[in-house]
Design an enzyme around this catalytic site. Structure first.
Site, mmCIF file in Angstrom:
data_model
loop_
_atom_site.group_PDB
_atom_site.id
_atom_site.type_symbol
_atom_site.label_atom_id
_atom_site.label_comp_id
_atom_site.label_asym_id
_atom_site.label_seq_id
_atom_site.Cartn_x
_atom_site.Cartn_y
_atom_site.Cartn_z
ATOM 1 C CE1 TYR A 32 1.032 -0.269 4.413
ATOM 2 C CE2 TYR A 32 -0.139 1.820 4.432
ATOM 3 C CZ TYR A 32 0.716 0.924 5.041
ATOM 4 O OH TYR A 32 1.256 1.224 6.260
ATOM 5 N NE ARG A 51 6.831 4.154 0.589
ATOM 6 C CZ ARG A 51 6.512 4.908 1.642
ATOM 7 N NH1 ARG A 51 7.407 5.154 2.564
ATOM 8 N NH2 ARG A 51 5.319 5.424 1.762
ATOM 9 N NE ARG A 99 -5.983 -19.740 3.700
ATOM 10 C CZ ARG A 99 -5.157 -20.586 4.323
ATOM 11 N NH1 ARG A 99 -5.146 -21.869 4.008
ATOM 12 N NH2 ARG A 99 -4.354 -20.169 5.273
ATOM 13 C CE LYS A 147 3.031 3.087 3.160
ATOM 14 N NZ LYS A 147 3.096 3.212 4.621
ATOM 15 C CD GLU A 179 9.662 1.708 10.773
ATOM 16 O OE1 GLU A 179 9.573 2.673 9.985
ATOM 17 O OE2 GLU A 179 9.652 0.517 10.391
#
Ligand code: PLP
Length: 283
Positions: A32, A51, A99, A147, A179
């Site tokens: 994301y 990114r 799945r 991310k 962070e």
């Protein structure tokens, strides 16, 4: 009601649907981006797109469309939702497939975007007050530079921080701060800005890159290295950065006041510079 974007369509948010077999849902197999919006314009869009491309490539996924098309969708959502100030959330999933742990071949990628309106985001009272931080062990996976949407641990961390009466948490690994739950962490000592170096241990914040560039332009010294909680508690200032919080002063860490216990001059100045430059360069 908001208009959101789902796999090629702009639809009212209550009509947006994705498959129960979507791998974002089943495996957190998705990445994301969150792009800030000021005065109806996108902050640092090219850096977010770059990114995104990197996150996708690290997970063996292609960009689902050219950057220009992604930009057009962002802008269309801003227009359709009359968004002035806030964020746009974008998620790309590997798609829906029966799945199976093995990455499927030929699944059609999922693309979802929505707006989050936050009037007064740039003028947030929290920025004048500063936020309070607690520290927690960093129990996330080892590729935090990608991310991904697997945000359960940061979500637990922020919830735990709130339960303790704080605003957010910084995570600590091997004695050093990595962070914040959804931001990069900084301290200031003797006018030097200290923040952890880039690597697989942290997300390479888009705001971090911009703020460090601006700090150097403002003749401030920057050291990219790990720091301990004790060092942070003895610092003159502390702050965090993210696309939705910009530069946010930190005034307390694990119950210890930082500096005077009010937002420091460097964090305050960097927030001003960041907002000014972002407004000027947003597209
Ligand atoms: N670190 C983490 C773990 C984050 O989730 C985020 C933003 O969501 C950041 C840092 C800040 O990154 P950016 O400045 O690109 O928003």
């Amino acid at each position: 009601m908001r208009t959101v974007y789902v796999n090629g369509d702009y639809v009212p948010e209550d009509q947006a649907k994705i498959s129960v077999f979507d791998r974002g849902f089943l495996f957190a197999d998705a990445v994301y981006e969150v792009t800030g919006v000021l005065e109806g314009k996108l902050v640092d869009f090219p850096a977010h797109a770059a990114r995104l491309a990197r996150s996708l490539s690290e997970l063996d996924m292609p960009m689902p469309m050219p950057e220009a098309d992604l930009l057009a969708i962002h802008r269309e959502l801003v227009t359709r939702n009359g968004l002035e100030e806030g964020m746009i959330y974008l998620q790309i999933t590997r798609g829906a497939a029966d799945r199976d742990f093995v990455f499927p071949k030929g699944a059609e990628q999922g693309v979802v975007l929505f707006t989050q309106s936050v009037p007064g985001l740039a003028d947030a009272p929290a920025a004048r007050r500063g936020i309070r931080i607690v520290t927690l062990p960093d129990r996330r996976w080892g590729r935090r530079d990608i991310k991904t949407v697997q945000l359960l641990y940061p979500s637990m961390g922020k919830t735990a921080a709130k339960a303790q009466g704080a605003d957010d948490a910084w995570m600590v690994e091997d004695g050093h701060v990595t962070e914040g739950t959804s931001n990069n962490a900084y301290i200031v000592k003797d006018r030097t800005i200290i923040t952890r170096h880039l690597g697989e241990e942290i997300l390479h914040g888009i705001t971090r890159a911009a703020v460090l560039r601006m700090a150097e332009e403002a003749q401030l010294k920057v050291e990219e290295r790990p720091f301990t909680v004790a060092e942070a508690q003895a610092a003159d200032e502390a702050f965090v950065t993210s696309a939705s919080a910009f530069v946010m002063p930190v005034v307390e860490i694990d119950g210890t006041r930082i500096g005077s216990g009010t937002p420091g001059p460097i964090a305050t100045r960097l927030r001003e510079i960041y907002l000014e430059e972002s407004r000027a360069n947003a597209i």
